[in-house]
Design an enzyme around this catalytic site. Structure first.
Site, mmCIF file in Angstrom:
data_model
loop_
_atom_site.group_PDB
_atom_site.id
_atom_site.type_symbol
_atom_site.label_atom_id
_atom_site.label_comp_id
_atom_site.label_asym_id
_atom_site.label_seq_id
_atom_site.Cartn_x
_atom_site.Cartn_y
_atom_site.Cartn_z
ATOM 1 N N GLU A 161 19.530 -26.546 1.011
ATOM 2 C CA GLU A 161 19.039 -27.813 0.455
ATOM 3 C C GLU A 161 17.583 -27.726 -0.032
ATOM 4 O O GLU A 161 16.712 -28.470 0.404
ATOM 5 C CB GLU A 161 19.177 -28.938 1.485
ATOM 6 C CG GLU A 161 20.603 -29.298 1.807
ATOM 7 C CD GLU A 161 20.728 -30.491 2.743
ATOM 8 O OE1 GLU A 161 21.810 -31.111 2.775
ATOM 9 O OE2 GLU A 161 19.752 -30.803 3.461
ATOM 10 N N GLU A 319 28.775 -29.642 2.728
ATOM 11 C CA GLU A 319 28.520 -30.578 3.831
ATOM 12 C C GLU A 319 29.005 -31.972 3.453
ATOM 13 O O GLU A 319 28.803 -32.421 2.334
ATOM 14 C CB GLU A 319 27.024 -30.684 4.149
ATOM 15 C CG GLU A 319 26.376 -29.483 4.770
ATOM 16 C CD GLU A 319 24.912 -29.742 5.115
ATOM 17 O OE1 GLU A 319 24.544 -30.925 5.309
ATOM 18 O OE2 GLU A 319 24.138 -28.777 5.168
#
Length: 691
Positions: A161, A319
């Site tokens: 991320e 995710e």
């Protein structure tokens, strides 16, 4: 134009067939080793076939500088592989260990006021630090060398991320990198001065050394818009360069398929993920649900944009959550059925992998209240039963051949542009109530209300190959984009354009002569002035009624003239003193062989949905005519020949919806087939039909 990297997908372990990947982040280093065997047994029970490992494990992999410990990770990977569970192995570089930040505090990022971000959480590093880059690449090479021949590792998970917490860094390292970025982009300082309009407020620069980041300039002051726009471009690019350096260090030694997890959502606009999509072997995304009535629609919108960034290659949901997250002020739980429904919605929109954060819910740390596949309640829980149900559903869909299909191309494209969003974020605009990102979502939802499931695509994509396309508040239109608009409509395309589109070029220089700048003749209207609306001052205009029964809020265009070829579908009804009474609000213009509609105000999802039947008819865009067409979100996946192979039917309402199945229902969650060939889908339900 730059080419995308060749698509490469993680391949199954030896002796296994390709399946839909299913699993999540696994953090065995948070647990005593005796828990690992229990984890693996539960993984097998639930159908998990892949986990991502070592994402935040740098401090355990390299407990002190130059000392490496791979033994624990070797044991975990060996156990997983022998159980038939593949490993998506992280580079481990997402957050540096304490020994590194203490030895080299110069790697810590600096905020716009000059304060240093201290260690204690995650991602406390600057993308432009040569010192941090050396340490990160060293770990990448050690990981690659150690695991290059490991048969259980099927892909690289590069960092994690990027930019979630360190998107902007205002350090001296960043300043030097920004100067070099500007020099590469513009060539001369005069070109930078022109792009940034530095004749305004005496901001002219004599050389590149005078370029500084947009640091704190005093409360209530206004940053140079061109500079700020380029700073956001630079910041995304600086992180991209860091990622590419890590990627290349891994692949030089161990050339396995690689990715890094994006954070694509309707409001997740910090990084230009479409530009990043050119540099991954396969696109992966982290998505977390929006609580409330927009839950399914926002998810479908974001998943469609992810598919657009992947250019309809399969993508990987790296995710999502089984239930509540931990980072909102109020962390709402998911409703019954939503765990399975949400996963199948991502699958419908082109994902061939469904993974969660995380496998086992943490008992300590900042994310201990973030739900997981194995919650605090353990195996005897509804979440884990749903996880097992989903695993069985994915197994069935793999058997039925879903992996041989891709998301079907819609007839309608809704265009999204990261840079237009960044430009609308400036603090000196006609209104702070309008940003680019909300309008594409409203159009996606309004089209769905009318039975049309649109594709959401980035502005760099082939949006001009669709039957119809929407440019929703696309604030920036370059000369190249303008040419594409002209060619598209002239050759028969059907284009929907809204307020706040085509205001500026790519430098945020206004297109002069009246809005929408470079495409006024295409849409057939000329806007002289904006008419923002609000209630922050007593007596100001806070809404405008339209003749079609809808209501505009926040923003309207003062259209003062229309072309002879333009037809007005709706106008404003307002008191004469407002100057808006009778002003056109929605129009359709014929241009070349095509048509261009213009919606000159912010109607919101409801107003757009109510306006679309007449507008679609005027634009010759076919929509389902049956009542209740918007009750279901229908998504088709097609085979190589373009034939419909699977239809996913999602209930968008809070009541049971019954429709013809039209084929064999192979997966049903909160859905029931009838003897008459129909399927009844309950709230939060979904049926997957094989054609």
């Amino acid at each position: 134009m730059k080419e995308h990297r060749p698509f490469r997908w993680p391949q199954p372990l030896e002796g296994q067939a390709q399946r839909i990947w299913y699993g999540g982040d696994y953090n065995p280093d948070q647990w005593p080793e005796e828990v690992w065997d229990e984890d693996i047994e539960l993984m097998k029970k639930s159908g998990v076939n892949l986990v991502s490992v070592a994402i935040f494990s740098w401090a355990k992999l390299e407990p002190e500088e130059g000392v490496y410990d791979f033994d624990w990770l070797d044991r975990v990977i060996d156990k997983l592989g022998k159980a038939g569970i593949a490993v998506d192995l992280a580079s481990g570089t997402a957050s540096p260990p304490m020994w590194l930040t203490q030895a080299h505090p110069e790697i810590l990022w600096v905020d716009y006021r000059g304060d240093v971000c201290q260690p204690g959480a995650r991602q406390h590093w600057r993308a432009t630090s040569p010192v941090f880059l050396d340490y990160a690449l060293n770990l990448c090479r050690k990981m690659a060398e150690h695991y290059k021949d490991n048969p259980h590792v099927v892909s690289w998970h590069v960092s994690n991320e990027y930019g979630c917490h360190n998107r902007f860094d205002y350090s001296k390292d960043a300043e030097r990198a920004f100067q070099k970025w500007c020099e590469k982009r513009y060539g001369t300082i005069d070109a930078v001065n022109d792009a940034w309009g530095t004749a305004f407020w005496a901001q002219r620069m004599n050389n590149f050394s005078e370029i500084i980041p947009p640091r704190f300039i005093g409360d209530g002051n206004f940053m140079n818009p061109g500079k700020l726009l380029d700073w956001k471009r630079f910041s995304s690019d600086a992180l991209l360069d860091f990622y590419k350096a890590e990627r290349d260090a891994l692949l030089e030694i161990a050339p396995k398929p690689q990715t890094t997890n994006f954070m694509i959502s309707a409001g997740g606009t910090g990084i230009d993920y479409d530009k990043w999509g050119y540099d991954v072997d396969f696109v992966s995304n982290d998505h977390y649900f929006t609580p409330g009535e927009s839950h399914l629609d926002e998810l479908a919108y974001s998943a469609s944009l992810t598919d657009g960034i992947a250019r309809k290659n399969p993508w990987f949901l790296m995710e999502n959550s089984t239930g509540a997250v931990n980072w909102r002020p109020i962390n709402y739980k998911k409703e019954p059925g939503q765990l399975v429904r949400d996963a199948l919605a991502h699958l419908a929109m082109g994902s061939n992998a469904i993974c969660y954060f995380q496998w086992r819910q943490s008992k300590a740390g900042a994310e201990k209240f973030h739900t997981a596949m194995v919650p605090h309640a353990g195996e005897d829980s509804q979440d884990f039963r749903d996880v097992c149900e989903l695993g069985a559903d994915l197994d069935r869909l793999s058997d039925e051949g879903l992996l041989d299909t891709r998301l079907a191309k819609s007839r309608v494209a809704v265009v999204f542009d990261y840079e237009s969003q960044w430009a609308t974020e400036h603090t000196a605009t006609p209104t702070q109530q309008v940003r680019h990102w909300t309008e594409p979502l409203d159009w996606f939802r309004a089209l769905a209300d009318n039975g049309i499931t649109a594709d959401v695509v980035p502005v760099r994509s082939d949006w001009d190959t669709y039957e119809a396309a929407v440019l929703p508040s696309l604030y920036l239109l370059s000369e190249d984009a303008t040419s594409r608009v002209r060619d598209y409509v002239a050759k028969g395309g059907k284009l929907f354009v809204t307020y706040y589109t085509g205001i500026s070029d790519e430098r945020d220089h206004i297109w002069l002569g009246g809005y929408p700048g470079s495409i006024r003749d295409v849409v057939g209207v000329r806007v002289e002035e904006f008419a923002p609306m609000g209630d922050d001052y007593a007596g100001t205009l806070d809404h405008l009624d339209l003749t079609n029964g809808t209501v505009a809020h926040d923003f309207a265009d003062w259209i003062t003239s229309t072309a002879d070829t333009t037809r007005v579908l709706a106008s404003y009804q307002a008191d004469p003193w407002t100057g808006m009474n009778g002003v056109p609000a929605i129009t359709v213009n014929e241009y070349g062989d095509g048509k261009a509609a213009y919606v000159g105000c912010r109607l919101g999802r409801e107003g757009l949905a109510a306006s679309l039947p007449e507008l679609l008819q005027a634009m010759d865009v076919e929509a389902p005519a049956e009542s209740g067409a918007g009750d279901l979100l229908r998504v088709d996946r097609v085979d190589a020949a373009g034939e419909s192979a699977f239809s996913f039917l999602f209930n968008r309402t809070h009541r049971t919806v019954t429709v013809p199945a039209g084929g064999e229902v192979v997966v049903a969650s909160l859905a029931h087939t009838g003897d008459d060939g129909t399927v009844a889908i309950d709230p939060n339900g979904v049926a997957v039909v094989k054609r």
